[in-house]
Design a protein around this motif. Structure first.
Motif, PDB file in Angstrom:
ATOM      1  N   ARG A 156      37.922  43.254  46.290  1.00 30.94           N
ATOM      2  CA  ARG A 156      37.792  44.612  46.813  1.00 30.94           C
ATOM      3  C   ARG A 156      39.165  45.218  47.088  1.00 30.94           C
ATOM      4  O   ARG A 156      39.411  46.389  46.796  1.00 30.94           O
ATOM      5  CB  ARG A 156      36.954  44.590  48.095  1.00 30.94           C
ATOM      6  N   VAL A 157      40.068  44.408  47.645  1.00 30.56           N
ATOM      7  CA  VAL A 157      41.426  44.899  47.929  1.00 30.56           C
ATOM      8  C   VAL A 157      42.130  45.286  46.638  1.00 30.56           C
ATOM      9  O   VAL A 157      42.742  46.359  46.528  1.00 30.56           O
ATOM     10  CB  VAL A 157      42.231  43.832  48.691  1.00 30.56           C
ATOM     11  N   HIS A 158      42.046  44.427  45.623  1.00 33.64           N
ATOM     12  CA  HIS A 158      42.705  44.714  44.349  1.00 33.64           C
ATOM     13  C   HIS A 158      42.084  45.933  43.664  1.00 33.64           C
ATOM     14  O   HIS A 158      42.798  46.737  43.058  1.00 33.64           O
ATOM     15  CB  HIS A 158      42.620  43.497  43.431  1.00 33.64           C
ATOM     16  N   ARG A 159      40.757  46.072  43.754  1.00 32.06           N
ATOM     17  CA  ARG A 159      40.115  47.237  43.148  1.00 32.06           C
ATOM     18  C   ARG A 159      40.560  48.524  43.828  1.00 32.06           C
ATOM     19  O   ARG A 159      40.847  49.530  43.163  1.00 32.06           O
ATOM     20  CB  ARG A 159      38.589  47.097  43.235  1.00 32.06           C
ATOM     21  N   ASN A 160      40.621  48.501  45.175  1.00 35.49           N
ATOM     22  CA  ASN A 160      41.086  49.686  45.897  1.00 35.49           C
ATOM     23  C   ASN A 160      42.535  50.022  45.540  1.00 35.49           C
ATOM     24  O   ASN A 160      42.895  51.196  45.397  1.00 35.49           O
ATOM     25  CB  ASN A 160      40.962  49.459  47.402  1.00 35.49           C
ATOM     26  N   THR A 161      43.357  48.987  45.381  1.00 36.42           N
ATOM     27  CA  THR A 161      44.752  49.223  44.996  1.00 36.42           C
ATOM     28  C   THR A 161      44.845  49.840  43.608  1.00 36.42           C
ATOM     29  O   THR A 161      45.611  50.786  43.379  1.00 36.42           O
ATOM     30  CB  THR A 161      45.538  47.902  45.030  1.00 36.42           C
ATOM     31  N   CYS A 162      44.056  49.313  42.662  1.00 34.96           N
ATOM     32  CA  CYS A 162      44.066  49.856  41.295  1.00 34.96           C
ATOM     33  C   CYS A 162      43.572  51.298  41.271  1.00 34.96           C
ATOM     34  O   CYS A 162      44.154  52.147  40.584  1.00 34.96           O
ATOM     35  CB  CYS A 162      43.202  48.989  40.384  1.00 34.96           C
ATOM     36  N   GLU A 163      42.496  51.574  42.017  1.00 34.47           N
ATOM     37  CA  GLU A 163      41.975  52.945  42.045  1.00 34.47           C
ATOM     38  C   GLU A 163      42.989  53.903  42.659  1.00 34.47           C
ATOM     39  O   GLU A 163      43.161  55.034  42.176  1.00 34.47           O
ATOM     40  CB  GLU A 163      40.662  52.978  42.815  1.00 34.47           C
ATOM     41  N   SER A 164      43.661  53.465  43.725  1.00 34.52           N
ATOM     42  CA  SER A 164      44.671  54.311  44.347  1.00 34.52           C
ATOM     43  C   SER A 164      45.839  54.550  43.392  1.00 34.52           C
ATOM     44  O   SER A 164      46.334  55.685  43.267  1.00 34.52           O
ATOM     45  CB  SER A 164      45.171  53.653  45.630  1.00 34.52           C
ATOM     46  N   ASN A 166      45.775  54.395  40.058  1.00 34.15           N
ATOM     47  CA  ASN A 166      45.314  55.256  38.962  1.00 34.15           C
ATOM     48  C   ASN A 166      45.254  56.713  39.392  1.00 34.15           C
ATOM     49  O   ASN A 166      45.609  57.618  38.618  1.00 34.15           O
ATOM     50  CB  ASN A 166      43.941  54.800  38.474  1.00 34.15           C
ATOM     51  N   SER A 167      44.799  56.952  40.622  1.00 33.63           N
ATOM     52  CA  SER A 167      44.727  58.326  41.119  1.00 33.63           C
ATOM     53  C   SER A 167      46.124  58.946  41.230  1.00 33.63           C
ATOM     54  O   SER A 167      46.343  60.095  40.831  1.00 33.63           O
ATOM     55  CB  SER A 167      44.031  58.343  42.478  1.00 33.63           C
ATOM     56  N   ARG A 168      47.085  58.175  41.732  1.00 36.62           N
ATOM     57  CA  ARG A 168      48.448  58.697  41.859  1.00 36.62           C
ATOM     58  C   ARG A 168      49.071  58.958  40.492  1.00 36.62           C
ATOM     59  O   ARG A 168      49.764  59.964  40.296  1.00 36.62           O
ATOM     60  CB  ARG A 168      49.299  57.698  42.647  1.00 36.62           C
ATOM     61  N   VAL A 169      48.831  58.039  39.541  1.00 40.31           N
ATOM     62  CA  VAL A 169      49.361  58.234  38.185  1.00 40.31           C
ATOM     63  C   VAL A 169      48.758  59.487  37.553  1.00 40.31           C
ATOM     64  O   VAL A 169      49.457  60.267  36.876  1.00 40.31           O
ATOM     65  CB  VAL A 169      49.086  56.988  37.318  1.00 40.31           C
ATOM     66  N   LYS A 170      47.464  59.705  37.755  1.00 42.70           N
ATOM     67  CA  LYS A 170      46.807  60.879  37.182  1.00 42.70           C
ATOM     68  C   LYS A 170      47.417  62.169  37.729  1.00 42.70           C
ATOM     69  O   LYS A 170      47.778  63.076  36.960  1.00 42.70           O
ATOM     70  CB  LYS A 170      45.313  60.837  37.505  1.00 42.70           C
ATOM     71  N   TRP A 171      47.560  62.251  39.044  1.00 38.60           N
ATOM     72  CA  TRP A 171      48.108  63.474  39.626  1.00 38.60           C
ATOM     73  C   TRP A 171      49.580  63.658  39.278  1.00 38.60           C
ATOM     74  O   TRP A 171      50.039  64.784  39.091  1.00 38.60           O
ATOM     75  CB  TRP A 171      47.920  63.460  41.150  1.00 38.60           C
ATOM     76  N   TRP A 172      50.331  62.563  39.169  1.00 45.07           N
ATOM     77  CA  TRP A 172      51.728  62.681  38.764  1.00 45.07           C
ATOM     78  C   TRP A 172      51.830  63.174  37.331  1.00 45.07           C
ATOM     79  O   TRP A 172      52.712  63.980  37.006  1.00 45.07           O
ATOM     80  CB  TRP A 172      52.430  61.348  38.934  1.00 45.07           C
ATOM     81  N   ALA A 173      50.928  62.720  36.451  1.00 45.86           N
ATOM     82  CA  ALA A 173      50.920  63.192  35.067  1.00 45.86           C
ATOM     83  C   ALA A 173      50.580  64.680  35.003  1.00 45.86           C
ATOM     84  O   ALA A 173      51.177  65.432  34.200  1.00 45.86           O
ATOM     85  CB  ALA A 173      49.916  62.383  34.246  1.00 45.86           C
TER      86      ALA A 173
END
Length: 201
Positions: A156-164, A166-173
């Motif tokens: 769960r911790v790793h999934r939350n980290t990956c989702e966070s 991915n969200s930051r990469v998307k908005w930065w792009a």
């Protein structure tokens, strides 16, 4: 033979309710959650916990402390993402253990914890070999359950980290794309101004 099996079954049913209690809770910022366990002298209890998530970008940490029946703090751990504490009761009464998120003003914490232990039965030398095997089997099953609970929390911790991430990469792009198109438009406008024909009246 039948009385012995009945005794083994009774022993297993006695140990089973106290063997493991798994929980998953949400602790709001500025709040704490406390739980109680009634123990007799020489009863053993182990508490393991891990913070599995945090809202609003907060840290994955929690305060943990244990109180004896008189309300005296016997163990404290501050701002840790995970931890474990074992207790062998030296007196009877209700022992309290608390998870505190009072140090956070905005982040809710998602916490998973297990409470497992063993009731005191008597002198180890007086336990029949088969009964000892039952207790060892119960302890082995508990280790497997603890490992599975740990893996679930880590996933769960790793999934939350990956989702966070991915969200930051998307908005930065998206921000980079907007900046790129803005620079292109400004360059076109600037270059056009060099070729404009200025008329003098």
């Amino acid at each position: 033979m039948i009385p012995r099996l009945a005794n083994l079954l009774a022993l297993f049913l006695l140990i089973l309710p106290f063997t493991s209690l798994a929980h998953r809770i949400d602790i709001d910022p500025g709040e704490k959650e406390c739980y109680f366990e009634s123990l007799q002298p020489q009863d053993r209890m182990t508490i393991t916990y891990e913070v599995g998530g945090s809202t609003s970008g907060g840290h994955l940490d929690i305060d943990f402390y244990v109180l004896d029946p008189q309300g005296k703090t016997i163990y404290t751990q501050h701002k840790k993402p995970q931890g474990s504490f074992s207790l062998s009761a030296d007196k009877s009464g209700k022992f309290a253990y608390c998870f505190s998120n009072e140090m956070s003003s905005y982040a809710r914490k998602v916490l998973s914890f297990n409470v497992h232990g063993q009731l005191y039965v008597g002198d180890e030398e007086q336990i029949a070999p088969v009964e000892q095997e039952v207790r060892d089997l119960s302890a082995g099953l508990q280790l497997v359950k603890d490992e599975q609970a740990y893996l679930v929390v880590r996933e769960r911790v790793h999934r939350n980290t990956c989702e966070s991430t991915n969200s930051r990469v998307k908005w930065w792009a998206i921000v980079q794309t907007i900046i790129l198109f803005s620079l292109c438009a400004w360059n076109v406008h600037y270059l056009k101004s060099w070729f404009e024909v200025k008329r003098v009246l």
